[in-house]
Scaffold this motif. Structure first.
Motif, PDB file in Angstrom:
ATOM      1  N   MET A 192       0.813  -1.203   0.000  1.00 14.60           N
ATOM      2  CA  MET A 192       0.000   0.000   0.000  1.00 14.60           C
ATOM      3  C   MET A 192       0.852   1.260   0.000  1.00 14.60           C
ATOM      4  O   MET A 192       0.581   2.216  -0.687  1.00 14.60           O
ATOM      5  CB  MET A 192      -0.890  -0.033   1.245  1.00 14.60           C
ATOM      6  CG  MET A 192      -1.377   1.349   1.683  1.00 14.60           C
ATOM      7  SD  MET A 192      -2.324   1.216   3.215  1.00 14.60           S
ATOM      8  CE  MET A 192      -2.992   2.882   3.308  1.00 14.60           C
ATOM      9  N   TYR A 193       1.959   1.233   0.761  1.00  8.56           N
ATOM     10  CA  TYR A 193       2.692   2.480   0.956  1.00  8.56           C
ATOM     11  C   TYR A 193       3.474   2.957  -0.237  1.00  8.56           C
ATOM     12  O   TYR A 193       3.742   4.130  -0.390  1.00  8.56           O
ATOM     13  CB  TYR A 193       3.605   2.361   2.178  1.00  8.56           C
ATOM     14  CG  TYR A 193       2.802   2.602   3.407  1.00  8.56           C
ATOM     15  CD1 TYR A 193       2.004   1.586   3.921  1.00  8.56           C
ATOM     16  CD2 TYR A 193       2.734   3.859   3.974  1.00  8.56           C
ATOM     17  CE1 TYR A 193       1.202   1.820   5.001  1.00  8.56           C
ATOM     18  CE2 TYR A 193       1.926   4.084   5.057  1.00  8.56           C
ATOM     19  CZ  TYR A 193       1.168   3.070   5.573  1.00  8.56           C
ATOM     20  OH  TYR A 193       0.357   3.314   6.628  1.00  8.56           O
TER      21      TYR A 193
ATOM     22  N   HIS B 126       1.692   5.486  -3.037  1.00 13.03           N
ATOM     23  CA  HIS B 126       1.235   6.839  -2.777  1.00 13.03           C
ATOM     24  C   HIS B 126       2.392   7.787  -2.491  1.00 13.03           C
ATOM     25  O   HIS B 126       3.499   7.366  -2.213  1.00 13.03           O
ATOM     26  CB  HIS B 126       0.311   6.830  -1.569  1.00 13.03           C
ATOM     27  CG  HIS B 126      -0.901   5.988  -1.785  1.00 13.03           C
ATOM     28  ND1 HIS B 126      -1.900   6.348  -2.636  1.00 13.03           N
ATOM     29  CD2 HIS B 126      -1.241   4.781  -1.286  1.00 13.03           C
ATOM     30  CE1 HIS B 126      -2.828   5.401  -2.640  1.00 13.03           C
ATOM     31  NE2 HIS B 126      -2.446   4.431  -1.835  1.00 13.03           N
TER      32      HIS B 126
ATOM     33  N   ARG C 280       4.381   9.917  -0.108  1.00  9.91           N
ATOM     34  CA  ARG C 280       4.626   9.721   1.310  1.00  9.91           C
ATOM     35  C   ARG C 280       5.161  11.003   1.925  1.00  9.91           C
ATOM     36  O   ARG C 280       5.828  11.796   1.270  1.00  9.91           O
ATOM     37  CB  ARG C 280       5.661   8.621   1.526  1.00  9.91           C
ATOM     38  CG  ARG C 280       5.135   7.257   1.163  1.00  9.91           C
ATOM     39  CD  ARG C 280       6.031   6.192   1.709  1.00  9.91           C
ATOM     40  NE  ARG C 280       7.438   6.510   1.474  1.00  9.91           N
ATOM     41  CZ  ARG C 280       8.430   5.844   2.042  1.00  9.91           C
ATOM     42  NH1 ARG C 280       8.180   4.857   2.878  1.00  9.91           N
ATOM     43  NH2 ARG C 280       9.686   6.156   1.774  1.00  9.91           N
TER      44      ARG C 280
ATOM     45  N   SER D 117       0.976   8.184   4.376  1.00 11.84           N
ATOM     46  CA  SER D 117       0.708   7.866   2.983  1.00 11.84           C
ATOM     47  C   SER D 117      -0.426   8.794   2.544  1.00 11.84           C
ATOM     48  O   SER D 117      -1.449   8.896   3.216  1.00 11.84           O
ATOM     49  CB  SER D 117       0.339   6.392   2.919  1.00 11.84           C
ATOM     50  OG  SER D 117      -0.544   6.151   1.876  1.00 11.84           O
ATOM     51  N   LEU D 118      -0.208   9.508   1.457  1.00 15.60           N
ATOM     52  CA  LEU D 118      -1.151  10.552   1.059  1.00 15.60           C
ATOM     53  C   LEU D 118      -1.912  10.166  -0.202  1.00 15.60           C
ATOM     54  O   LEU D 118      -1.426   9.389  -1.026  1.00 15.60           O
ATOM     55  CB  LEU D 118      -0.392  11.859   0.802  1.00 15.60           C
ATOM     56  CG  LEU D 118       0.415  12.389   1.993  1.00 15.60           C
ATOM     57  CD1 LEU D 118       1.204  13.628   1.592  1.00 15.60           C
ATOM     58  CD2 LEU D 118      -0.491  12.694   3.175  1.00 15.60           C
ATOM     59  N   ALA D 119      -3.089  10.750  -0.354  1.00 16.11           N
ATOM     60  CA  ALA D 119      -3.922  10.478  -1.530  1.00 16.11           C
ATOM     61  C   ALA D 119      -3.220  10.943  -2.798  1.00 16.11           C
ATOM     62  O   ALA D 119      -2.572  11.990  -2.811  1.00 16.11           O
ATOM     63  CB  ALA D 119      -5.266  11.184  -1.384  1.00 16.11           C
ATOM     64  N   ASP D 120      -3.361  10.166  -3.859  1.00 20.08           N
ATOM     65  CA  ASP D 120      -2.755  10.521  -5.136  1.00 20.08           C
ATOM     66  C   ASP D 120      -3.319  11.825  -5.685  1.00 20.08           C
ATOM     67  O   ASP D 120      -2.680  12.501  -6.482  1.00 20.08           O
ATOM     68  CB  ASP D 120      -3.035   9.419  -6.161  1.00 20.08           C
ATOM     69  CG  ASP D 120      -2.263   8.160  -5.829  1.00 20.08           C
ATOM     70  OD1 ASP D 120      -1.187   8.286  -5.206  1.00 20.08           O
ATOM     71  OD2 ASP D 120      -2.737   7.072  -6.163  1.00 20.08           O
TER      72      ASP D 120
ATOM     73  N   GLY E 164      -6.875  13.707   3.050  1.00 20.60           N
ATOM     74  CA  GLY E 164      -5.800  13.384   2.123  1.00 20.60           C
ATOM     75  C   GLY E 164      -4.850  12.321   2.658  1.00 20.60           C
ATOM     76  O   GLY E 164      -3.980  11.850   1.941  1.00 20.60           O
ATOM     77  N   VAL E 165      -5.025  11.941   3.907  1.00 17.98           N
ATOM     78  CA  VAL E 165      -4.117  10.975   4.501  1.00 17.98           C
ATOM     79  C   VAL E 165      -4.705   9.575   4.388  1.00 17.98           C
ATOM     80  O   VAL E 165      -5.828   9.331   4.822  1.00 17.98           O
ATOM     81  CB  VAL E 165      -3.856  11.318   5.990  1.00 17.98           C
ATOM     82  CG1 VAL E 165      -2.926  10.286   6.618  1.00 17.98           C
ATOM     83  CG2 VAL E 165      -3.270  12.714   6.104  1.00 17.98           C
ATOM     84  N   GLN E 166      -3.963   8.671   3.780  1.00 24.25           N
ATOM     85  CA  GLN E 166      -4.492   7.322   3.571  1.00 24.25           C
ATOM     86  C   GLN E 166      -3.877   6.290   4.491  1.00 24.25           C
ATOM     87  O   GLN E 166      -4.282   5.136   4.493  1.00 24.25           O
ATOM     88  CB  GLN E 166      -4.262   6.927   2.121  1.00 24.25           C
ATOM     89  CG  GLN E 166      -4.921   7.916   1.165  1.00 24.25           C
ATOM     90  CD  GLN E 166      -5.190   7.324  -0.180  1.00 24.25           C
ATOM     91  OE1 GLN E 166      -4.428   6.487  -0.643  1.00 24.25           O
ATOM     92  NE2 GLN E 166      -6.268   7.743  -0.805  1.00 24.25           N
ATOM     93  N   GLY E 167      -2.889   6.676   5.231  1.00 25.94           N
ATOM     94  CA  GLY E 167      -2.283   5.727   6.150  1.00 25.94           C
ATOM     95  C   GLY E 167      -1.238   6.425   6.999  1.00 25.94           C
ATOM     96  O   GLY E 167      -0.634   7.399   6.568  1.00 25.94           O
ATOM     97  N   VAL E 168      -1.072   5.951   8.216  1.00 26.27           N
ATOM     98  CA  VAL E 168      -0.086   6.526   9.126  1.00 26.27           C
ATOM     99  C   VAL E 168       0.654   5.379   9.794  1.00 26.27           C
ATOM    100  O   VAL E 168       0.038   4.400  10.214  1.00 26.27           O
ATOM    101  CB  VAL E 168      -0.754   7.385  10.232  1.00 26.27           C
ATOM    102  CG1 VAL E 168       0.290   7.941  11.193  1.00 26.27           C
ATOM    103  CG2 VAL E 168      -1.580   8.504   9.629  1.00 26.27           C
TER     104      VAL E 168
END
Lengths: 89, 89
Positions: A1-2, A5, A7, A50-53, B37-41
Motif C-alpha cells: 500500500m505504501y 502513494h 509519502r 501515505s497521502l492520496a494521489d 488526504g491521509v491514507q495511512g499513518v
C-alpha cells in the motif's frame, strides 16, 4: 500500500530548551553498556504518512504542515519538521 | 551542547509487515478531523544522538550502527536507519 502513494515523513522532537528524561535514561543505559562515544540522546517521534494521489505537491505540503502543527505536535514543548517524498508530477 | 558535536539521527520503525495499531488510531483521528488526504499513518521513534568529538566519521558510523541495532531496535518487529551529520574533517 505504501509504495503506491505520495509519502510524507514528519519528525516531532522536544524543543531544545525542554528537559528530555527519556533521552537521558537511554543515554545512561548506553553508557552502562559501554557506548562511550555518545554524549547525549534526545528522543522524538517519527510519522510516515501515505497521502492520496489526488493531492499535488503543494496541496500535500499544505495538508501535512497543517496536521503536523495542529495534531501531531504539542506546540508548548515540541517542534516539528517534515518532508514530502515522491510527489506526483 | 548539541551544536558542538557530531550528531546522528536514528529512525526506528515497525517493519512493513507488522500491524501498527498506534498509527491506525492516529489515522482514524486525522480522518475524523477532516484530513481526508491521509491514507495511512505509521508511527516510529526518532533519536538524535550527540557524539564525542574524538570519533571520526567511520568510528561514529560503526558506533551508531551497533547501538541502533543492539539497543534501540527490536529486530523481531522493527527496522532502523540512521544518518551521521557534521562529521569532523
Amino acid at each position: 500500500m505504501y509504495n503506491e502513494h505520495v509519502r510524507a515523513k514528519v519528525w516531532v522532537s522536544l524543543k531544545k530548551t525542554v528537559l528530555d528524561p527519556q533521552g537521558q535514561t537511554i543515554h545512561a543505559a548506553l553508557a552502562g553498556l559501554g557506548y562511550n562515544g555518545v554524549q547525549g540522546v534526545r528522543q522524538g517521534k517519527y510519522f510516515e504518512l501515505s497521502l492520496a494521489d489526488s493531492l499535488n505537491a503543494d496541496a500535500a505540503r499544505a495538508e501535512v504542515d497543517r496536521l503536523a502543527r495542529d495534531v501531531l505536535t504539542n506546540p508548548v514543548i515540541e517542534e516539528y519538521s517534515f518532508q514530502i517524498e515522491d510527489a506526483p508530477k
